[in-house]
Design an enzyme around this catalytic site. Structure first.
Site, PDB file in Angstrom:
ATOM      1  N   LEU A  27      50.848  50.174  11.469  1.00 62.68           N
ATOM      2  CA  LEU A  27      51.303  49.934  12.842  1.00 62.68           C
ATOM      3  C   LEU A  27      51.647  48.468  13.065  1.00 62.68           C
ATOM      4  CD1 LEU A  27      48.662  51.991  14.853  1.00 62.68           C
ATOM      5  CD2 LEU A  27      51.099  52.530  14.631  1.00 62.68           C
ATOM      6  N   GLY A  28      50.951  47.596  12.392  1.00 57.61           N
ATOM      7  CA  GLY A  28      51.183  46.174  12.600  1.00 57.61           C
ATOM      8  C   GLY A  28      50.184  45.371  11.801  1.00 57.61           C
ATOM      9  N   TRP A  29      50.239  44.102  11.970  1.00 60.38           N
ATOM     10  CA  TRP A  29      49.303  43.229  11.268  1.00 60.38           C
ATOM     11  C   TRP A  29      49.179  41.932  12.043  1.00 60.38           C
ATOM     12  CZ3 TRP A  29      51.076  38.459   9.697  1.00 60.38           C
ATOM     13  CH2 TRP A  29      52.469  38.282   9.770  1.00 60.38           C
ATOM     14  N   GLY A  30      48.150  41.193  11.737  1.00 61.91           N
ATOM     15  CA  GLY A  30      47.955  39.894  12.363  1.00 61.91           C
ATOM     16  C   GLY A  30      47.345  38.963  11.353  1.00 61.91           C
ATOM     17  N   SER A  33      44.043  40.829  10.160  1.00 53.45           N
ATOM     18  CA  SER A  33      43.897  42.249   9.822  1.00 53.45           C
ATOM     19  C   SER A  33      45.243  42.938   9.612  1.00 53.45           C
ATOM     20  CB  SER A  33      43.205  42.951  10.999  1.00 53.45           C
ATOM     21  OG  SER A  33      44.062  42.915  12.124  1.00 53.45           O
ATOM     22  N   THR A  34      45.170  44.143   9.047  1.00 54.66           N
ATOM     23  CA  THR A  34      46.301  45.063   9.146  1.00 54.66           C
ATOM     24  C   THR A  34      45.822  46.231  10.010  1.00 54.66           C
ATOM     25  OG1 THR A  34      45.619  46.191   7.116  1.00 54.66           O
ATOM     26  CG2 THR A  34      47.339  44.503   6.903  1.00 54.66           C
ATOM     27  N   VAL A  35      46.747  46.839  10.752  1.00 53.75           N
ATOM     28  CA  VAL A  35      46.377  47.913  11.669  1.00 53.75           C
ATOM     29  C   VAL A  35      47.163  49.170  11.296  1.00 53.75           C
ATOM     30  CG1 VAL A  35      46.267  48.639  14.082  1.00 53.75           C
ATOM     31  CG2 VAL A  35      45.878  46.247  13.498  1.00 53.75           C
ATOM     32  N   ASP A 152      43.982  34.695  25.231  1.00 59.31           N
ATOM     33  CA  ASP A 152      45.222  34.744  24.450  1.00 59.31           C
ATOM     34  C   ASP A 152      46.192  35.784  25.001  1.00 59.31           C
ATOM     35  OD1 ASP A 152      47.012  33.932  22.516  1.00 59.31           O
ATOM     36  OD2 ASP A 152      46.144  35.161  20.922  1.00 59.31           O
TER      37      ASP A 152
HETATM   38  P1  ATP Z   1      46.209  38.181  15.672  1.00 54.12           P
HETATM   39  O1  ATP Z   1      46.693  37.284  14.588  1.00 54.12           O
HETATM   40  O2  ATP Z   1      47.249  38.424  16.740  1.00 54.12           O
HETATM   41  O3  ATP Z   1      44.861  37.836  16.229  1.00 54.12           O
HETATM   42  P2  ATP Z   1      44.908  40.527  14.616  1.00 54.12           P
HETATM   43  O4  ATP Z   1      44.766  40.542  13.111  1.00 54.12           O
HETATM   44  O5  ATP Z   1      43.703  40.228  15.423  1.00 54.12           O
HETATM   45  O6  ATP Z   1      46.106  39.601  14.989  1.00 54.12           O
HETATM   46  P3  ATP Z   1      45.872  42.561  16.422  1.00 54.12           P
HETATM   47  O7  ATP Z   1      46.684  41.596  17.198  1.00 54.12           O
HETATM   48  O8  ATP Z   1      44.684  43.155  17.083  1.00 54.12           O
HETATM   49  O9  ATP Z   1      45.461  41.944  15.005  1.00 54.12           O
HETATM   50  O10 ATP Z   1      46.800  43.762  15.912  1.00 54.12           O
HETATM   51  C1  ATP Z   1      47.926  43.510  15.099  1.00 54.12           C
HETATM   52  C2  ATP Z   1      49.068  44.416  15.504  1.00 54.12           C
HETATM   53  O11 ATP Z   1      48.708  45.782  15.271  1.00 54.12           O
HETATM   54  C3  ATP Z   1      49.419  44.351  16.979  1.00 54.12           C
HETATM   55  O12 ATP Z   1      50.326  43.320  17.249  1.00 54.12           O
HETATM   56  C4  ATP Z   1      50.031  45.735  17.195  1.00 54.12           C
HETATM   57  O13 ATP Z   1      51.369  45.761  16.729  1.00 54.12           O
HETATM   58  C5  ATP Z   1      49.205  46.621  16.294  1.00 54.12           C
HETATM   59  N1  ATP Z   1      48.097  47.212  17.038  1.00 54.12           N
HETATM   60  C6  ATP Z   1      46.906  46.646  17.306  1.00 54.12           C
HETATM   61  N2  ATP Z   1      46.101  47.466  18.009  1.00 54.12           N
HETATM   62  C7  ATP Z   1      46.810  48.595  18.210  1.00 54.12           C
HETATM   63  C8  ATP Z   1      46.529  49.836  18.889  1.00 54.12           C
HETATM   64  N3  ATP Z   1      45.367  50.051  19.492  1.00 54.12           N
HETATM   65  N4  ATP Z   1      47.504  50.791  18.890  1.00 54.12           N
HETATM   66  C9  ATP Z   1      48.690  50.561  18.284  1.00 54.12           C
HETATM   67  N5  ATP Z   1      49.000  49.419  17.639  1.00 54.12           N
HETATM   68  C10 ATP Z   1      48.083  48.441  17.585  1.00 54.12           C
END
Ligand code: ATP
Ligand code: MG
Ligand code: MG
Length: 429
Positions: A27-30, A33-35, A152
């Site tokens: 779905l995505g990543w940051g 993490s990867t989601v 944020d």
């Molecule tokens: P960051 O670097 O922004 O802190 P992170 O690793 O903490 O990133 P998130 O921002 O929580 O990760 O999630 C990364 C991506 O995954 C989001 O931008 C979104 O595209 C997807 N995502 C996160 N949570 C959900 C959800 N509950 N449902 C659908 N997609 C999600």
């Protein structure tokens, strides 16, 4: 990043937590993490599975995020507060180490995707109002209900409950359900390059609007941008990403917020609270309505990004009162004792209302009303900003656009006319 301490490589069909969750697609990543979209075999529902990098600092961050998300879920049993819900959490061991995993309710596209979808044109104000109400309800719960500051808020961290491309099934897009089309291990490096490029493009686009140092004033918006309809898209949304959130009485970071959404008190280091989220919220509302960020500061010759940012704020919102300008730990870096910027001497003052009319072609009444909603949230004195609860009471949120009303009454008239014609025909006229 797919190495020891980094991301866990997932294959479609991989199972987690003793077989309960089955990975469907990414779905995505940051940064952390990867989601993944996953199928919860226990509840027979789709969920978002956030798999944290495994190094100790990421594991530590996950403990904190889970603590915040648990408080959020515990305080909102009916899941009605427009904040993402934590369903479960567990640890998963793989070749790169032990990964904290969070199971979240599955949400749709981010507000950034929404703004991109309509080609950075700005949403109709009625739609902006709908989104604002959700975010404010979420913030009121976090702030007053739990004492949590998000720190944020930005378009990426607010997700719609639906996907924008309604014809595309969000579950099936990219892959059919469960195990049918394994796509192999995601190539972290390649994906990241594309996304980094996109972020850079976005920054460049923002920078292109700036002539010299002057970003917030002047310039012509748009060009020929085509309309894309959002008809039928339910624009309810939820606040996500609590990795940086904190309790107001237990803060750990001094530098919070993503640059463009950062409040003056954070730049000046004069201490922050819930009102810092309200500043970011105003930046979000502006961006939704105009398609462009309110502030896109850039460092230049003889001044820093922070100084450019403060200059832009003053050009748009008026001079920062001397007491506030000089009241932060970093004030001396930017301001002289008269409260004037040391290195940016001549400012071009304007107003939010004028900007909305001149650059974004708002009608005078729309500009006046929207500015009346935003300006109190952008008060340089954090204590003066309305809180989320007060903001929810603002009359701007109850306005129904004239346009819409007109369209409706016009189509109503049309029906009356057609009805009259039919009657006349029946009467043989
Ligand atoms: P960051 O670097 O922004 O802190 P992170 O690793 O903490 O990133 P998130 O921002 O929580 O990760 O999630 C990364 C991506 O995954 C989001 O931008 C979104 O595209 C997807 N995502 C996160 N949570 C959900 C959800 N509950 N449902 C659908 N997609 C999600
Ligand atoms: Mg995020
Ligand atoms: Mg995060």
């Amino acid at each position: 990043s797919y190495r020891k301490g980094g991301y866990h490589a997932v294959r479609i069909g991989d199972s987690f937590s003793g077989g309960r969750y089955i990975a469907q697609r990414k779905l995505g990543w940051g940064e952390f993490s990867t989601v993944w979209l996953a199928y919860d075999t226990r509840s027979s529902e789709y969920v978002a599975l956030k798999i944290q990098k495994s190094a100790p600092q990421f594991a530590q961050a996950a403990v904190h995020e889970i603590e915040v998300l648990s408080a959020i879920a515990d305080g909102d049993p009916s899941n009605s507060k427009y904040v993402v819900r934590l369903i479960d959490h567990f640890k998963h061991t793989g070749p790169n180490g032990q990964h904290s995993c969070m199971v979240l309710e599955f949400l749709g596209d981010s507000l950034l995707r929404l703004v991109k979808h309509i080609r950075y044109k700005g949403l109709e104000l009625d739609k902006v109002r709908e989104i604002c109400k959700c975010i404010l309800t979420g913030l009121d719960y976090l702030h007053r209900g739990l004492g949590i500051i998000h720190t944020d808020l930005k378009l990426e961290n607010v997700l719609l409950l639906t996907t924008i491309n309604a014809t595309k099934d969000p579950i099936r897009s990219g892959t059919s359900p469960i195990l049918e089309r394994p796509e192999g291990i995601p190539n972290g490096g390649a994906t990241m390059n594309i996304i980094e490029k996109k972020l850079k493009q976005r920054a460049r686009r923002a920078a292109a609007r700036i002539s010299g140092r002057r970003a917030s004033m002047g310039g012509v918006g748009g060009g020929a941008k085509t309309n894309r309809s959002l008809n039928g898209i339910d624009l309810r949304c939820k606040v996500v990403d609590f990795g940086n959130a904190c309790w107001a009485d237990k803060q750990f970071a001094q530098e919070i917020q993503t640059r463009q959404y950062r409040s003056p008190e954070v730049i000046l280091q004069s201490g922050y609270s819930f009102s810092a989220d309200m500043w970011s919220f105003a930046c979000i509302a502006f961006e939704l309505a105009t398609g462009e960020m309110m502030f896109t500061p850039k460092g230049g010759q003889g001044f820093s990004e922070d100084e450019d940012h403060l200059a832009m704020m003053m050009e748009l919102l008026g001079k920062i009162p001397r007491k506030i300008a000089n009241g932060g730990a970093r004030s001396k870096d930017y301001f002289d004792r008269y409260g004037d910027l040391k290195r940016i001497r001549r400012l071009k003052y304007g107003s939010l209302e004028k900007l909305l009319i001149d650059k974004y072609c708002f009608s005078e009444i729309d500009a006046l009303e929207f500015a009346k909603f935003l300006c109190p949230l952008l008060d340089f004195e954090p204590e003066n900003r309305p809180n989320a609860q007060q903001c929810l009471q603002h009359p701007w949120l109850s306005i129904k656009s004239l346009n819409q009303a007109e369209v409706k009454s016009e189509s109503g008239m049309e029906k009356v006319n057609v009805g009259m014609r039919n009657l006349q025909m029946k009467a043989g006229k």
